[in-house]
Scaffold this active site. Structure first.
Site, PDB file in Angstrom:
ATOM      1  N   SER A 138      -6.941   3.746   8.922  1.00  0.00           N
ATOM      2  CA  SER A 138      -7.511   3.746   7.704  1.00  0.00           C
ATOM      3  C   SER A 138      -6.957   2.955   6.370  1.00  0.00           C
ATOM      4  O   SER A 138      -7.785   1.655   6.468  1.00  0.00           O
ATOM      5  CB  SER A 138      -7.988   5.241   6.981  1.00  0.00           C
ATOM      6  OG  SER A 138      -8.167   4.922   5.154  1.00  0.00           O
TER       7      SER A 138
ATOM      8  N   HIS B 242       0.698  -1.208  -0.181  1.00  0.00           N
ATOM      9  CA  HIS B 242       0.219   0.135   0.024  1.00  0.00           C
ATOM     10  C   HIS B 242       0.798   1.154  -0.080  1.00  0.00           C
ATOM     11  O   HIS B 242       2.012   1.134   0.867  1.00  0.00           O
ATOM     12  CB  HIS B 242      -0.963   0.208   0.960  1.00  0.00           C
ATOM     13  CG  HIS B 242      -1.759   1.400   1.398  1.00  0.00           C
ATOM     14  ND1 HIS B 242      -3.095   1.766   0.279  1.00  0.00           N
ATOM     15  CD2 HIS B 242      -1.586   1.885   1.625  1.00  0.00           C
ATOM     16  CE1 HIS B 242      -3.824   1.921   0.818  1.00  0.00           C
ATOM     17  NE2 HIS B 242      -2.913   2.932   1.460  1.00  0.00           N
TER      18      HIS B 242
ATOM     19  N   LYS C 114      -8.549  -1.367   6.051  1.00  0.00           N
ATOM     20  CA  LYS C 114      -8.237  -1.781   4.841  1.00  0.00           C
ATOM     21  C   LYS C 114      -7.167  -3.261   5.192  1.00  0.00           C
ATOM     22  O   LYS C 114      -7.503  -4.638   4.475  1.00  0.00           O
ATOM     23  CB  LYS C 114      -8.379  -1.391   4.211  1.00  0.00           C
ATOM     24  CG  LYS C 114      -9.032  -0.267   3.855  1.00  0.00           C
ATOM     25  CD  LYS C 114      -9.332   0.376   2.644  1.00  0.00           C
ATOM     26  CE  LYS C 114      -8.100   1.523   2.280  1.00  0.00           C
ATOM     27  NZ  LYS C 114      -7.401   2.529   2.940  1.00  0.00           N
TER      28      LYS C 114
ATOM     29  N   ARG D 215     -12.586  12.808   3.677  1.00  0.00           N
ATOM     30  CA  ARG D 215     -11.677  13.170   4.320  1.00  0.00           C
ATOM     31  C   ARG D 215     -11.523  13.837   2.979  1.00  0.00           C
ATOM     32  O   ARG D 215     -10.923  14.864   3.043  1.00  0.00           O
ATOM     33  CB  ARG D 215     -10.710  12.311   5.046  1.00  0.00           C
ATOM     34  CG  ARG D 215     -10.545  11.198   6.299  1.00  0.00           C
ATOM     35  CD  ARG D 215     -10.164  10.252   6.640  1.00  0.00           C
ATOM     36  NE  ARG D 215      -8.890  10.848   6.028  1.00  0.00           N
ATOM     37  CZ  ARG D 215      -7.446   9.702   5.901  1.00  0.00           C
ATOM     38  NH1 ARG D 215      -8.462   8.709   5.314  1.00  0.00           N
ATOM     39  NH2 ARG D 215      -6.324   9.589   5.527  1.00  0.00           N
TER      40      ARG D 215
ATOM     41  N   ASP E 165     -14.881   2.803   6.808  1.00  0.00           N
ATOM     42  CA  ASP E 165     -13.167   3.843   6.190  1.00  0.00           C
ATOM     43  C   ASP E 165     -13.963   4.185   4.675  1.00  0.00           C
ATOM     44  O   ASP E 165     -13.500   5.538   4.341  1.00  0.00           O
ATOM     45  CB  ASP E 165     -12.339   2.427   6.162  1.00  0.00           C
ATOM     46  CG  ASP E 165     -11.239   3.683   5.956  1.00  0.00           C
ATOM     47  OD1 ASP E 165     -10.409   4.582   6.485  1.00  0.00           O
ATOM     48  OD2 ASP E 165     -10.862   2.714   4.346  1.00  0.00           O
TER      49      ASP E 165
END
Length: 445
Positions: A183, A82, A187, A168, A161
């Site tokens: 966040s 990520h 995930k 956001r 989320d």
């Protein structure tokens, strides 16, 4: 629960209890609290922050809001990667098929564009027919069958989320370490991973540009992973200029395909390989960085990585022919070069200006309801320190109209600065952070 009292307490620097955070998050996920109240709380958090206990409670509540992927019967290691978000950052598009073709399961849950940064899902949806909204069952079966799924959050998977992420973006409350960490990790924990690699961006184009804060973000996510038995490795990589050359959804997909064919920009390849090394070592299919690099290069040279991309596209309803023929992707009808106005050295290529420029051309969202034009954007050849002669192309503009080309020129005039002096850019990969601590890599000051 009286939400205005929670907003007031956080606004004044107070602490929210885990039970309060849990109740609020679950109620918001269920549609029982309006966006405007959560937006106010997010702004209070932006200014006052969350402590480690509040951050943990936020992640746990997000996890509780939905279901998790179940890979308990899958014999393969399960590794994801990520990025905290950048401009021109298309490494996920490359790593998912590349690492899956090395015998590792890659359940990759990604996001959409956030602020000035592009989103992996938006790039994937440049492919005609490609479907990112997989059900939990579909994602599990696809990973078991072909080793990879590239999916969005759904109403099943951490839906709280998903809602908060979009809010956001729309309320300029992105750059908060606890919100980013909770966040991302909600995930990733929901994917039942055996390991996670994080790409934490540094520099003017990152959401967090202070090195100490970037290291703190890495440590926060490593701790959250450890609490769920998921080892995490973080690399700090440069985002003081765009990564690679292409900036814009379909353009970035074309560049990712180039890398899977064995070509592509050198900086993009270097960062992709560094992240891939960590993924393969966490998966225990490679034991050394050298061995991991050799494995990736052989997989690309043999064509297996590109074939895996075709397989993923086909499995998710897209046109697999784009992997061999990227001209099938959306293409802007108007293109023009942007040339150097004088001899000199590139001083700066500002990623935020370019990222917001892609949005201005129609390639991103100004609000949550906007539709994206996947074809528009920039291809930026200029890098800080490069020398150009007057009239040489620094970049190209891809737009829907002549008016869009003029807008693109004005954006690049602001983003790309040419001057007489030498400049030093950030190293592409500067730090490696694990549960044991942070290591500054050679040349990584």
């Amino acid at each position: 629960m009286i939400v205005p009292r929670l907003i007031e307490r956080k606004r004044d620097g107070g602490r929210l209890e885990p039970s309060e955070i849990r109740e609020l998050v679950l109620a918001y996920s269920a549609g029982q609290i309006p966006d405007y109240q959560v937006a106010a709380l997010l702004m209070a958090i932006y200014f006052k922050g969350l402590d480690r206990g509040e951050m943990n409670a936020l992640m746990e509540a997000m996890l509780e809001s939905g279901k998790r992927l179940d890979f308990s019967r899958l014999p393969l290691p399960r590794i994801d990667k990520h990025s905290t978000g950048g401009v021109g950052d298309k490494t996920s598009l490359i790593l998912a098929p590349l690492i899956a073709s090395c015998g590792v399961a890659v359940p990759m849950m990604s996001g959409r564009g956030l602020g000035h940064t592009g989103g992996t899902l938006d790039k994937l949806e440049s492919i005609p027919g490609f479907r990112t909204a997989l059900s939990l069952d579909e994602a599990q079966r696809q990973v078991a069958r072909i080793g990879c799924a590239m999916l969005s959050q759904s109403d099943e998977i951490v839906p709280a989320d998903r809602k908060m992420y979009a809010l956001r973006d729309a309320t300029a409350t992105v750059e908060v370490i606890p919100l980013i960490a909770a966040s991302i990790m909600s995930k990733k924990i929901s994917e039942s991973l055996t390991g996670l690699v994080l790409d934490i961006k540094r520099g003017s184009g990152s959401f967090i540009s202070d090195l100490d804060d970037e290291l703190a973000l890495a440590r926060a996510m490593i701790d959250l992973g450890a609490s769920h038995g998921c080892p995490v490795v973080a690399l700090l990589t440069a985002m003081d200029r765009p990564l690679g050359e292409a900036c814009g959804n379909a353009l970035e997909l074309v560049e990712a395909i180039d890398v899977l064919r064995g070509a592509g920009p050198r900086d993009l390849i270097e960062v992709t390989e560094a992240l891939g090394v960590e993924m393969l070592i966490l998966a225990t299919v490679a034991t050394t960085p050298e061995g991991a690099r050799e494995m990736m290069r052989e997989t690309i040279a043999s064509g297996r990585a590109l074939a895996k991309l075709e397989e993923i596209i086909s499995a998710q309803g897209g046109d697999p022919r784009v992997a061999r023929d990227p001209s099938r992707l959306p293409r802007a009808p108007h293109q023009a070069p942007f040339e150097a106005g004088a001899d000199g050295v590139v001083q700066r290529v500002d990623p935020r200006t370019i990222g917001y420029g892609v949005i201005a051309l129609g390639g991103g969202r100004r609000n949550m309801e906007d539709t994206i034009d996947p074809s528009v954007g920039f291809v930026v050849k200029a890098k800080p320190g490069n020398r150009f002669r007057k009239g040489q192309p620094l970049a190209s503009i891809h737009a829907q109209s002549p008016k869009g080309l003029e807008l693109g020129r004005s954006i690049l005039e602001e983003a790309i600065v040419v001057g007489p002096s030498k400049v030093e850019a950030l190293p592409l990969v500067s730090h490696r952070v694990t549960a044991r601590g942070a290591e500054e890599l050679e040349g990584g000051a």
